[in-house]
Design an enzyme around this catalytic site. Structure first.
Site, PDB file in Angstrom:
ATOM      1  N   SER A 128       0.828  -1.206   0.000  1.00 58.33           N
ATOM      2  CA  SER A 128       0.000   0.000   0.000  1.00 58.33           C
ATOM      3  C   SER A 128       0.859   1.251   0.000  1.00 58.33           C
ATOM      4  O   SER A 128       1.942   1.270   0.568  1.00 58.33           O
ATOM      5  CB  SER A 128      -0.900   0.035   1.234  1.00 58.33           C
ATOM      6  OG  SER A 128      -1.592   1.264   1.262  1.00 58.33           O
ATOM      7  N   LYS A 183      -4.536  -6.527   3.279  1.00 54.66           N
ATOM      8  CA  LYS A 183      -4.457  -5.372   2.369  1.00 54.66           C
ATOM      9  C   LYS A 183      -5.866  -5.007   1.858  1.00 54.66           C
ATOM     10  O   LYS A 183      -6.210  -3.833   1.722  1.00 54.66           O
ATOM     11  CB  LYS A 183      -3.517  -5.682   1.198  1.00 54.66           C
ATOM     12  CG  LYS A 183      -3.586  -4.681   0.031  1.00 54.66           C
ATOM     13  CD  LYS A 183      -3.036  -3.328   0.425  1.00 54.66           C
ATOM     14  CE  LYS A 183      -3.156  -2.172  -0.515  1.00 54.66           C
ATOM     15  NZ  LYS A 183      -3.488  -2.259  -1.878  1.00 54.66           N
ATOM     16  N   HIS A 186      -7.642  -3.236   4.562  1.00 54.57           N
ATOM     17  CA  HIS A 186      -7.041  -1.895   4.591  1.00 54.57           C
ATOM     18  C   HIS A 186      -7.730  -0.999   3.559  1.00 54.57           C
ATOM     19  O   HIS A 186      -8.114   0.126   3.853  1.00 54.57           O
ATOM     20  CB  HIS A 186      -5.539  -2.000   4.301  1.00 54.57           C
ATOM     21  CG  HIS A 186      -4.893  -0.721   3.859  1.00 54.57           C
ATOM     22  ND1 HIS A 186      -5.067  -0.210   2.585  1.00 54.57           N
ATOM     23  CD2 HIS A 186      -4.108   0.159   4.515  1.00 54.57           C
ATOM     24  CE1 HIS A 186      -4.419   0.932   2.487  1.00 54.57           C
ATOM     25  NE2 HIS A 186      -3.816   1.173   3.635  1.00 54.57           N
ATOM     26  N   ASN A 187      -7.890  -1.508   2.353  1.00 53.93           N
ATOM     27  CA  ASN A 187      -8.537  -0.701   1.307  1.00 53.93           C
ATOM     28  C   ASN A 187      -9.991  -0.406   1.662  1.00 53.93           C
ATOM     29  O   ASN A 187     -10.486   0.687   1.386  1.00 53.93           O
ATOM     30  CB  ASN A 187      -8.460  -1.411  -0.042  1.00 53.93           C
ATOM     31  CG  ASN A 187      -7.084  -1.311  -0.665  1.00 53.93           C
ATOM     32  OD1 ASN A 187      -6.091  -1.139   0.033  1.00 53.93           O
ATOM     33  ND2 ASN A 187      -7.015  -1.419  -1.975  1.00 53.93           N
ATOM     34  N   GLU A 190      -9.988   2.306   3.976  1.00 58.50           N
ATOM     35  CA  GLU A 190      -9.661   3.517   3.210  1.00 58.50           C
ATOM     36  C   GLU A 190     -10.929   4.114   2.567  1.00 58.50           C
ATOM     37  O   GLU A 190     -11.118   5.332   2.584  1.00 58.50           O
ATOM     38  CB  GLU A 190      -8.635   3.122   2.144  1.00 58.50           C
ATOM     39  CG  GLU A 190      -8.151   4.226   1.249  1.00 58.50           C
ATOM     40  CD  GLU A 190      -7.190   3.670   0.178  1.00 58.50           C
ATOM     41  OE1 GLU A 190      -6.231   2.954   0.525  1.00 58.50           O
ATOM     42  OE2 GLU A 190      -7.422   3.940  -1.015  1.00 58.50           O
TER      43      GLU A 190
HETATM   44  P1  NBP Z   1      -0.874  -2.640 -14.189  1.00 58.56           P
HETATM   45  O1  NBP Z   1      -1.868  -3.241 -13.258  1.00 58.56           O
HETATM   46  O2  NBP Z   1      -1.306  -1.575 -15.100  1.00 58.56           O
HETATM   47  O3  NBP Z   1      -0.236  -3.842 -15.072  1.00 58.56           O
HETATM   48  C1  NBP Z   1       0.652  -3.572 -16.125  1.00 58.56           C
HETATM   49  C2  NBP Z   1       1.745  -4.606 -16.153  1.00 58.56           C
HETATM   50  O4  NBP Z   1       1.192  -5.933 -16.312  1.00 58.56           O
HETATM   51  C3  NBP Z   1       2.680  -4.395 -17.333  1.00 58.56           C
HETATM   52  O5  NBP Z   1       3.990  -4.683 -16.916  1.00 58.56           O
HETATM   53  C4  NBP Z   1       2.180  -5.407 -18.336  1.00 58.56           C
HETATM   54  O6  NBP Z   1       3.161  -5.799 -19.281  1.00 58.56           O
HETATM   55  C5  NBP Z   1       1.864  -6.538 -17.425  1.00 58.56           C
HETATM   56  N1  NBP Z   1       1.020  -7.597 -18.007  1.00 58.56           N
HETATM   57  C6  NBP Z   1      -0.291  -7.579 -18.387  1.00 58.56           C
HETATM   58 BR1  NBP Z   1      -1.356  -6.130 -18.336  1.00 58.56          BR
HETATM   59  N2  NBP Z   1      -0.721  -8.747 -18.858  1.00 58.56           N
HETATM   60  C7  NBP Z   1       0.345  -9.558 -18.800  1.00 58.56           C
HETATM   61  C8  NBP Z   1       0.541 -10.913 -19.151  1.00 58.56           C
HETATM   62  N3  NBP Z   1      -0.453 -11.662 -19.615  1.00 58.56           N
HETATM   63  N4  NBP Z   1       1.769 -11.442 -18.966  1.00 58.56           N
HETATM   64  C9  NBP Z   1       2.780 -10.702 -18.493  1.00 58.56           C
HETATM   65  N5  NBP Z   1       2.651  -9.400 -18.133  1.00 58.56           N
HETATM   66  C10 NBP Z   1       1.448  -8.834 -18.269  1.00 58.56           C
HETATM   67  O7  NBP Z   1       0.433  -2.158 -13.369  1.00 58.56           O
HETATM   68  P2  NBP Z   1       0.532  -1.283 -12.034  1.00 58.56           P
HETATM   69  O8  NBP Z   1      -0.398  -0.139 -12.021  1.00 58.56           O
HETATM   70  O9  NBP Z   1       1.976  -1.043 -11.852  1.00 58.56           O
HETATM   71  O10 NBP Z   1       0.028  -2.293 -10.888  1.00 58.56           O
HETATM   72  C11 NBP Z   1       0.625  -3.546 -10.659  1.00 58.56           C
HETATM   73  C12 NBP Z   1      -0.141  -4.225  -9.534  1.00 58.56           C
HETATM   74  O11 NBP Z   1      -0.014  -3.436  -8.356  1.00 58.56           O
HETATM   75  C13 NBP Z   1      -1.644  -4.360  -9.780  1.00 58.56           C
HETATM   76  O12 NBP Z   1      -2.099  -5.548  -9.220  1.00 58.56           O
HETATM   77  C14 NBP Z   1      -2.220  -3.192  -9.037  1.00 58.56           C
HETATM   78  O13 NBP Z   1      -3.561  -3.395  -8.656  1.00 58.56           O
HETATM   79  C15 NBP Z   1      -1.299  -3.142  -7.835  1.00 58.56           C
HETATM   80  N6  NBP Z   1      -1.236  -1.868  -7.151  1.00 58.56           N
HETATM   81  C16 NBP Z   1      -1.261  -0.692  -7.810  1.00 58.56           C
HETATM   82  C17 NBP Z   1      -1.187   0.508  -7.133  1.00 58.56           C
HETATM   83  C18 NBP Z   1      -1.194   1.804  -7.836  1.00 58.56           C
HETATM   84  O14 NBP Z   1      -1.215   2.834  -7.168  1.00 58.56           O
HETATM   85  N7  NBP Z   1      -1.153   1.811  -9.166  1.00 58.56           N
HETATM   86  C19 NBP Z   1      -1.078   0.488  -5.745  1.00 58.56           C
HETATM   87  C20 NBP Z   1      -1.015  -0.702  -5.089  1.00 58.56           C
HETATM   88  C21 NBP Z   1      -1.085  -1.885  -5.797  1.00 58.56           C
HETATM   89  P3  NBP Z   1       3.317  -4.984 -20.674  1.00 58.56           P
HETATM   90  O15 NBP Z   1       4.130  -3.768 -20.349  1.00 58.56           O
HETATM   91  O16 NBP Z   1       4.036  -5.932 -21.561  1.00 58.56           O
HETATM   92  O17 NBP Z   1       1.935  -4.650 -21.142  1.00 58.56           O
END
Ligand code: NBP
Length: 478
Positions: A128, A183, A186-187, A190
């Site tokens: 988080s 987690k 937690h959300n 939130e």
């Molecule tokens: P995203 O949730 O937007 O995912 C994008 C990533 O997933 C890219 O690296 C993409 O690769 C890869 N991907 C996908 Br889509 N399909 C795939 C597949 N079939 N095989 C391999 N790779 C694949 O990224 P994020 O926003 O960084 O979040 C990552 C995780 O963290 C999520 O579960 C999210 O819920 C969680 N999270 C996010 C936040 C936040 O603030 N954003 C906070 C806390 C937790 P590519 O580049 O080749 O398309």
């Protein structure tokens, strides 16, 4: 040289966690499905520390010291399974796959069980703090086996946020899906935390007559009281923002339809299964639904449904503002108390042995709900102390006793003015529900027995009883 950890999935969260690890002196192997993200990260931030560039899963696996640690930061859902399927044939026993995304905990339980059969550790980790937290220190909630934490724990603790007393906001939560479950809750908290702030905002505006600029000052002041928290702090920031295009407060030009990505809904679904009354979280999820899914209905209702409100002047006095602050604090406390109770119930259900004081301690820094309040919550559960309900802890019981008249006044005022305050009012109803010597559930039981012979208990003796409603109305012991 081998890397201590690999990261696959280099969108914003994965990239920032990789940089955080590298900045702490760990060699990090980088991998992404499409190599462009890997190269972009190296080009922009390659000098953050030691990175190893890899293009294929095989290269990623080969670049790691053993037992291997691979952090998967891809989109939650099917992509996580896809990555696991690619990794598993390349791994050895005792290697660790870490899922740091927002996976649904039943998926984590399923994946952990499947990989345990191959003697590969699967660790679902709740992270988080958003992008900023991932880079500079998030709150980290790891599940999985206790053994995996021996190898993984020091790395994660290293990059986690640190509380004011220096303790890392990272500790082993419990087996299999425990980290992702915590987690998720937690959300949920939130959601409730944001909703009570929203309700206070609306009352300050429509009852106390404060414009967003004044409200920003009010929230900034509140942030110096026991309400002190990240969300209150950024509320002041958002409220004082002036829109460059119109010169109006930005909050007035933002569409009033709240989005959500599902973790609040998951929390409520899990709570329903557990029979855990997280009313504040549920009302918050439904308030967002009313704002967005029901937008068309609202537009029609504004034209057709009667208001029936008590018209009166604004209550621009400091006393009302303080009442709102107190109502906000009490409602927030109920939301946390309900969330912690849900954790305790789930802990029994899943044999997780969750340590509520540790969990409260992890939320003190790094995460979105970081707040002064957590220090007191931690103290209330210290060393396994288990108040039946957080509201019984003397520190909270006494504050609520003092604040109750304000809380009731605010709910009455909101109701008479026709201003919805679903969490302020339902939290008060929950509080009163806990307190009441007799609940109307007795009548419910009578009705259920009448139409479905579901039986009822008696206050004066044990057993289950049924009244022969359609017969001579005598009672039988069933
Ligand atoms: P995203 O949730 O937007 O995912 C994008 C990533 O997933 C890219 O690296 C993409 O690769 C890869 N991907 C996908 Br889509 N399909 C795939 C597949 N079939 N095989 C391999 N790779 C694949 O990224 P994020 O926003 O960084 O979040 C990552 C995780 O963290 C999520 O579960 C999210 O819920 C969680 N999270 C996010 C936040 C936040 O603030 N954003 C906070 C806390 C937790 P590519 O580049 O080749 O398309």
């Amino acid at each position: 040289k081998k890397a201590q950890i690999g990261v696959t999935g280099l969108a914003v969260m994965g990239a920032n966690l990789a940089r955080n690890l590298a900045r702490h002196g760990h060699t990090v192997a980088l991998h992404n499905r499409s190599v462009e993200k890997t190269d972009a990260l190296l080009a922009e931030h390659g000098d953050d520390g030691e990175f190893i560039r890899t293009e294929t899963m095989q290269e990623l696996v080969d670049s790691l010291e053993k037992p291997r640690r691979i952090l998967v930061m891809v989109k939650a859902g099917a992509p996580v399974d896809a990555v696991i399927d690619q990794l598993v044939p390349l791994l050895d026993e005792d290697d660790i796959i870490i899922d740091g995304g927002n996976s649904h905990y039943p998926d984590t339980i399923r994946r952990e069980a499947a990989l345990a059969e191959k003697n590969i550790h699967f660790v679902g980790v709740g992270v988080s703090g958003g992008e900023e937290g991932a880079l500079n220190g998030p709150s980290i909630m790891p599940g999985g086996s206790a053994k995996s934490y021996e190898s993984l724990g020091p790395l994660l603790e290293d990059i986690s946020a640190k509380a004011d007393d220096g303790t890392p906001c990272c500790a082993w939560i419990g087996t299999d899906g425990a980290g992702h479950f915590v987690k998720m809750v937690h959300n949920g908290i939130e959601y409730a935390d944001m909703q009570v702030i929203g309700e206070a905002y609306e009352l300050l505006r429509d009852v106390a007559g404060q414009e967003p600029g004044d409200q920003a000052n009010t929230f900034a002041e509140w942030n110096r009281t026991e309400l002190s928290s990240y969300l209150i702090e950024i509320t002041a920031e958002v409220l004082k923002q002036v829109d460059a295009r119109t010169g109006k407060p930005l909050v007035d030009v933002i569409v009033d339809a709240a989005g959500m990505k599902g973790t609040g809904t998951w929390t409520v679904m899990a709570a329903l299964d557990l029979g855990s009354p997280v009313t504040a979280i549920a009302e918050s999820v439904f308030a967002r639904a009313l704002s967005s899914t029901e937008r068309e209905t609202r537009l029609e209702a504004q034209k057709t449904l009667a208001a029936g409100v008590r018209e009166s002047d604004t209550v621009g006095d400091a006393a009302f503002v303080e009442d709102v602050r107190r109502a906000l604090y009490c409602s927030k406390l109920v939301a946390y108390a309900q969330g912690m109770e849900m954790l305790a119930t789930a802990s029994g259900e899943h044999n997780w042995d969750l340590k509520l004081d540790t969990i409260a301690s992890l939320w003190r820094a790094g995460c979105i709900i970081r707040a002064e309040l957590l220090q007191d919550i931690m103290a209330a559960y210290k060393d396994g102390a288990e108040p039946r309900n957080l509201l019984f802890a003397p520190v909270f019981r006494d504050v609520i006793e003092e604040y109750l008249p304000s809380w009731r006044r605010v709910v009455v005022e909101a109701t008479e003015r026709g201003i919805p305050a679903p969490v302020f009012s339902s939290s008060l109803a929950y509080y009163d529900g806990l307190r009441r010597p007799r609940l109307n559930a007795a009548l419910t039981q009578g009705l259920r027995d009448y139409f479905g012979a579901h039986t009822y208990g008696r206050i004066d003796t044990d057993g289950a009883f049924h009244t022969l409603w359609s017969g001579d109305r005598s009672e039988i012991d069933s």
